[in-house]
Motif scaffolding. Structure first.
Motif, mmCIF file in Angstrom:
data_model
loop_
_atom_site.group_PDB
_atom_site.id
_atom_site.type_symbol
_atom_site.label_atom_id
_atom_site.label_comp_id
_atom_site.label_asym_id
_atom_site.label_seq_id
_atom_site.Cartn_x
_atom_site.Cartn_y
_atom_site.Cartn_z
ATOM 1 N N TYR A 197 -9.212 0.781 11.927
ATOM 2 C CA TYR A 197 -7.794 0.679 12.255
ATOM 3 C C TYR A 197 -7.383 1.853 13.137
ATOM 4 C CZ TYR A 197 -7.155 -2.676 8.388
ATOM 5 O OH TYR A 197 -7.217 -3.769 7.543
ATOM 6 N N LEU A 214 -0.389 0.742 11.095
ATOM 7 C CA LEU A 214 -1.825 0.565 11.281
ATOM 8 C C LEU A 214 -2.093 -0.753 11.989
ATOM 9 C CD1 LEU A 214 -1.393 2.128 8.376
ATOM 10 C CD2 LEU A 214 -3.854 1.770 8.204
ATOM 11 N N PHE A 239 -0.165 -4.863 8.941
ATOM 12 C CA PHE A 239 0.720 -3.927 8.262
ATOM 13 C C PHE A 239 2.112 -3.917 8.887
ATOM 14 C CE2 PHE A 239 -1.817 -1.483 5.275
ATOM 15 C CZ PHE A 239 -3.105 -1.787 5.652
ATOM 16 N N PHE A 293 -13.906 -2.091 8.256
ATOM 17 C CA PHE A 293 -12.849 -2.297 9.235
ATOM 18 C C PHE A 293 -12.479 -0.975 9.891
ATOM 19 C CE2 PHE A 293 -11.951 -6.502 7.532
ATOM 20 C CZ PHE A 293 -12.278 -6.370 6.190
ATOM 21 N N LEU A 306 -5.324 -3.236 13.225
ATOM 22 C CA LEU A 306 -6.749 -3.499 13.096
ATOM 23 C C LEU A 306 -7.402 -3.541 14.474
ATOM 24 C CD1 LEU A 306 -9.134 -4.218 11.195
ATOM 25 C CD2 LEU A 306 -8.489 -6.622 11.496
ATOM 26 N N GLN A 312 -8.776 -3.274 -0.118
ATOM 27 C CA GLN A 312 -9.441 -2.461 0.884
ATOM 28 C C GLN A 312 -9.278 -0.996 0.497
ATOM 29 O OE1 GLN A 312 -8.796 -3.140 5.069
ATOM 30 N NE2 GLN A 312 -8.778 -5.365 4.836
ATOM 31 N N GLU A 349 -10.152 -7.489 17.573
ATOM 32 C CA GLU A 349 -8.833 -8.108 17.587
ATOM 33 C C GLU A 349 -8.297 -8.146 19.013
ATOM 34 O OE1 GLU A 349 -7.443 -9.516 14.733
ATOM 35 O OE2 GLU A 349 -9.497 -9.066 14.110
ATOM 36 N N THR A 378 -16.360 -7.876 15.357
ATOM 37 C CA THR A 378 -15.349 -8.829 15.807
ATOM 38 C C THR A 378 -14.079 -8.066 16.154
ATOM 39 O OG1 THR A 378 -16.240 -10.507 14.320
ATOM 40 C CG2 THR A 378 -14.036 -10.888 15.212
ATOM 41 N N TYR A 385 0.848 -1.174 0.000
ATOM 42 C CA TYR A 385 0.000 0.000 0.000
ATOM 43 C C TYR A 385 0.891 1.235 0.000
ATOM 44 C CZ TYR A 385 -4.528 -2.241 0.760
ATOM 45 O OH TYR A 385 -5.683 -2.966 0.602
ATOM 46 N N TYR A 406 -10.366 -7.900 -3.264
ATOM 47 C CA TYR A 406 -9.092 -8.046 -2.581
ATOM 48 C C TYR A 406 -8.510 -6.717 -2.154
ATOM 49 C CZ TYR A 406 -7.455 -6.653 -7.169
ATOM 50 O OH TYR A 406 -7.257 -5.986 -8.342
ATOM 51 N N PHE A 408 -9.560 2.875 1.837
ATOM 52 C CA PHE A 408 -9.429 3.552 3.120
ATOM 53 C C PHE A 408 -10.036 4.950 3.095
ATOM 54 C CE2 PHE A 408 -6.798 0.891 5.825
ATOM 55 C CZ PHE A 408 -6.366 -0.066 4.919
ATOM 56 N N GLY A 409 -10.550 5.324 4.252
ATOM 57 C CA GLY A 409 -11.000 6.681 4.436
ATOM 58 C C GLY A 409 -9.819 7.597 4.721
ATOM 59 N N GLY A 424 -8.951 -13.080 0.248
ATOM 60 C CA GLY A 424 -9.796 -11.919 0.040
ATOM 61 C C GLY A 424 -9.383 -10.707 0.831
ATOM 62 N N ALA A 425 -8.180 -10.722 1.397
ATOM 63 C CA ALA A 425 -7.619 -9.503 2.002
ATOM 64 C C ALA A 425 -8.505 -8.937 3.085
ATOM 65 C CB ALA A 425 -7.360 -8.455 0.931
ATOM 66 N N ARG A 442 -5.015 9.607 0.744
ATOM 67 C CA ARG A 442 -5.316 8.466 1.598
ATOM 68 C C ARG A 442 -4.544 7.237 1.155
ATOM 69 N NH1 ARG A 442 -11.609 8.426 1.108
ATOM 70 N NH2 ARG A 442 -11.199 10.668 1.211
ATOM 71 N N LEU A 443 -4.486 6.284 2.031
ATOM 72 C CA LEU A 443 -3.808 5.023 1.768
ATOM 73 C C LEU A 443 -4.496 4.295 0.616
ATOM 74 C CD1 LEU A 443 -1.479 3.440 3.170
ATOM 75 C CD2 LEU A 443 -3.248 2.258 4.488
ATOM 76 N N LEU A 478 -14.123 -3.344 2.286
ATOM 77 C CA LEU A 478 -13.810 -4.333 1.269
ATOM 78 C C LEU A 478 -15.065 -4.461 0.416
ATOM 79 C CD1 LEU A 478 -11.512 -6.279 0.471
ATOM 80 C CD2 LEU A 478 -12.660 -8.027 1.831
ATOM 81 N N GLN A 497 -3.814 4.069 14.109
ATOM 82 C CA GLN A 497 -2.414 4.341 13.799
ATOM 83 C C GLN A 497 -1.872 5.304 14.845
ATOM 84 O OE1 GLN A 497 -1.509 6.101 9.948
ATOM 85 N NE2 GLN A 497 0.489 5.106 9.936
ATOM 86 N N MET A 554 -18.194 -5.731 4.322
ATOM 87 C CA MET A 554 -17.178 -5.700 5.368
ATOM 88 C C MET A 554 -16.596 -4.294 5.531
ATOM 89 S SD MET A 554 -15.198 -9.294 4.809
ATOM 90 C CE MET A 554 -14.809 -9.407 6.544
#
Lengths: 110, 116
Positions: free
Chosen positions: B35, B43, A100, B33, B45, B105, B58, B56, A36, B103, B107-108, A94-95, A43-44, B96, B37, B31
């Protein structure tokens, strides 16, 4: 547990020189690996993934399972390549859950 | 692809208070997510938020500290509760896109939280 290591926090090269950003991982199964990139004030975003085996913006990365590495390479660096680069691993197809690395800040000097 | 917006973009909060971060997607996704940082760190999760089910979490993250809502397929919130200076971080939402070949993702822009 999955772990991604990027040994270089900072990397500086001159324009036109080759670039290699290192990434090593630990995972006992068959991971999916990604690079990435985050450009300044953006953004990333996904740069590339190992399954596709493609070249994006001149960058390539080969998964070496023997060395558990996924280094990112470009033969001739350009100034617009300056950015933060993150190597990421997914243990699921499916990532979904991404782990990271610490990131490498690449600076291309004119 | 998917376009993601987050609100607020940044905030400064006092210790002991809470902050709720909103994540809005321009398309329906299964999905989502969240994160974190931390300064100078990578980053990490926090949790996966699927519509219609509990998030769910982590290892190292708990619902009492980071409650998440996912009321529909385009929206989610993350609350960071009982803030301490250690919660000062950038919080990112990602999605996702729905599909068997998803595959990537997306990101915002992130929410930068400073706790004083």
């Amino acid at each position: 547990a999955q772990r991604v290591t990027q040994p270089e926090k900072l990397l500086s090269v001159f324009k036109g020189a080759p670039v290699e950003l290192k990434c090593n991982y630990s995972y006992s199964g068959s991971p999916e690996l990604f690079w990435y990139v985050q450009y300044s004030r953006q953004r990333l975003q996904l740069l590339l993934r190992h399954i596709s085996r493609e070249s994006i913006k001149g960058f390539t990365a080969d998964l070496n399972k023997g060395e558990t590495s996924f280094h990112l390479k470009k033969p001739f660096a350009q100034e617009e390549d300056s950015a933060m680069y993150y190597c990421a691993l997914s243990a699921t197809q499916g990532a979904q859950k991404l782990v990271f690395g610490q990131g490498t800040r690449l600076t291309i000097n004119p | 692809s998917a376009v993601i917006s987050q609100k607020p973009s940044r905030d400064i909060c006092q210790r002991g208070t809470s902050l709720t971060i909103q994540c809005q997607v321009d398309s329906q996704v299964t999905m989502m997510f969240w994160y974190r940082q931390q300064p100078g760190q990578s980053l990490t999760l926090i949790a996966t938020a699927n519509q219609g089910s509990e998030a769910t979490y982590e290892s190292g993250f708990v619902i009492d500290k980071f409650p998440i809502s996912r009321p529909n397929l385009t929206f989610s919130t993350l609350t960071v509760s009982n803030l301490s200076p250690e919660d000062s971080s950038i919080y990112l939402c990602s999605v996702l896109p729905t599909g068997t070949h998803s595959y990537e993702q997306y990101f915002g822009p992130g929410t930068r939280l400073t706790v004083t």
